[in-house]
Design a protein around this motif. Structure first.
Motif, short mmCIF file in Angstrom:
data_model
loop_
_atom_site.label_atom_id
_atom_site.label_comp_id
_atom_site.label_asym_id
_atom_site.label_seq_id
_atom_site.Cartn_x
_atom_site.Cartn_y
_atom_site.Cartn_z
N ILE A 150 0.93 -1.31 0.07
CA ILE A 150 -0.01 -0.06 0.05
C ILE A 150 1.07 1.54 0.08
N LYS A 151 1.87 1.22 0.63
CA LYS A 151 3.04 2.40 0.95
C LYS A 151 3.49 2.70 -0.50
N LYS A 152 3.84 1.64 -1.34
CA LYS A 152 4.57 1.64 -2.41
C LYS A 152 3.59 2.13 -3.65
N MET A 153 2.02 1.80 -3.40
CA MET A 153 1.13 2.13 -4.29
C MET A 153 0.85 3.60 -4.20
N ASN A 154 0.61 3.97 -2.91
CA ASN A 154 0.87 5.50 -2.62
C ASN A 154 1.59 6.30 -3.28
N GLU A 155 3.07 5.74 -2.91
CA GLU A 155 4.18 6.55 -3.57
C GLU A 155 3.92 6.75 -5.15
N ILE A 156 3.69 5.60 -5.72
CA ILE A 156 3.38 5.73 -7.22
C ILE A 156 2.13 6.53 -7.76
N ASP A 157 1.35 6.59 -6.77
CA ASP A 157 0.16 7.45 -7.13
C ASP A 157 0.39 9.11 -7.00
N GLN A 158 1.36 9.22 -6.09
CA GLN A 158 2.02 10.54 -5.84
C GLN A 158 2.69 11.31 -6.93
N LYS A 159 3.40 10.22 -7.71
CA LYS A 159 4.35 10.60 -8.66
C LYS A 159 3.43 11.09 -9.98
N PRO A 160 3.92 12.08 -10.62
CA PRO A 160 3.14 12.59 -11.51
C PRO A 160 3.35 11.52 -12.96
N ASN A 161 2.29 11.37 -13.49
CA ASN A 161 2.31 10.22 -14.81
C ASN A 161 2.60 10.89 -16.04
N THR A 162 3.98 10.75 -16.50
CA THR A 162 4.27 11.39 -17.67
C THR A 162 4.37 10.66 -18.98
N THR A 163 3.84 9.30 -18.78
CA THR A 163 3.69 8.57 -19.89
C THR A 163 2.36 8.35 -20.22
N GLU A 164 1.38 8.85 -19.57
CA GLU A 164 -0.07 8.64 -20.15
C GLU A 164 -0.23 9.29 -21.18
N LYS A 165 -0.84 8.72 -22.23
CA LYS A 165 -1.17 9.27 -23.44
C LYS A 165 -2.57 9.85 -23.47
N VAL A 166 -2.67 11.10 -24.00
CA VAL A 166 -4.00 11.80 -24.15
C VAL A 166 -4.52 11.38 -25.42
#
Length: 260
Positions: A150-166
């Protein structure tokens, strides 16, 4: 006088017969009394022989007949009865000893079973304790793992997603591409109009050659490559309205522009 002698001879013969009978019964009882286990039944034969011998002894005493054979019958019967009675006592003692031994064995077996049952219960309790400790340890490890995940998932969620394709929606065409006021004439036979700008999209209608359709001023964001008569052509998809009223998309390889 002659009749008296005849009667005495008959009585003497009867006495001798009874004496012999008592002796035979005594001997038979004596033989049976030596048979293991069955010797106890010799007492019945011996008692009968003893009774016959006593009756014969009384008759012989009254008439002064010889008593040697009778005494032998009495002694034999008494001896057989004594041996048979001794067999009975020994058999009773053996049965009593067997019963006592059986009771002792049963009691000892019961004690052994109780002891083993207690030992088995202790072993089961120890195994249950060990299993409880293992379960607690496993639950603790799973809890720590879940918390770390859960801690790692929270860390991942807090990072900006630069690879997401719009994904951009289809845009209007520019003036220098296709004028929305122009009509489109199909240049191939059985051109497929689809529900979305993709070769895998569902087909809504087949357009015959020279069919004129209405262009709705929308095109796809990306070009798609198709092969027409061995020639590969890359072009955009265009949104149109067919003469039958269906709205869909056609590939830009297979039409020409005409003004109304």
């Amino acid at each position: 006088m002659k009749t008296k002698n005849t009667l005495e001879k008959k009585n003497e013969s009867l006495t001798n017969g009874l004496a012999i009978t008592g002796l035979v019964l005594g001997i038979l009882a004596l033989v049976v009394s030596f048979i293991p286990c069955f010797g106890v039944y010799a007492i019945l034969i011996g008692v009968i022989g003893l009774i016959v011998s006593l009756i014969t002894f009384i008759l012989a005493s009254k008439n002064n007949y010889p008593k040697g054979l009778i005494i032998a019958a009495l002694l034999t019967s008494l001896l057989s009865c004594s041996i048979a009675y001794w067999q009975k006592i020994r058999m009773q003692d053996a049965i009593e000893d067997f019963k006592n031994d059986l009771d002792k064995s049963t009691e000892q077996l019961q004690k052994d079973l109780e002891k083993r049952s207690e030992q088995f219960k202790k072993e089961v309790d120890e195994l249950m304790k060990e299993q409880d400790e293992i379960d607690k340890k496993f639950i603790q490890e799973m809890k720590e793992t879940d918390e770390e995940f859960i801690k790692k998932m929270n860390e991942i969620d807090q990072k900006p997603n630069t690879t997401e394709k719009v994904i951009e929606p289809p845009v209007e065409t520019k003036k220098n591409e296709i004028d929305p006021l122009m009509s489109i004439t199909i240049t191939v036979d059985n051109l497929r109009a689809r529900v979305s700008p993709s070769l895998t999209a569902e087909k809504i209608e087949n357009l015959e050659i020279n069919t004129e359709v209405e262009y709705l001023g929308m095109r796809s964001n990306e070009e798609t490559e198709v092969e027409i008569k061995g020639e590969k052509i890359s072009a955009y998809w265009y949104k149109i309205k067919t003469p039958s009223g269906n709205i869909g998309w056609i590939h830009g390889c297979c039409f020409t522009q005409t003004y109304d």
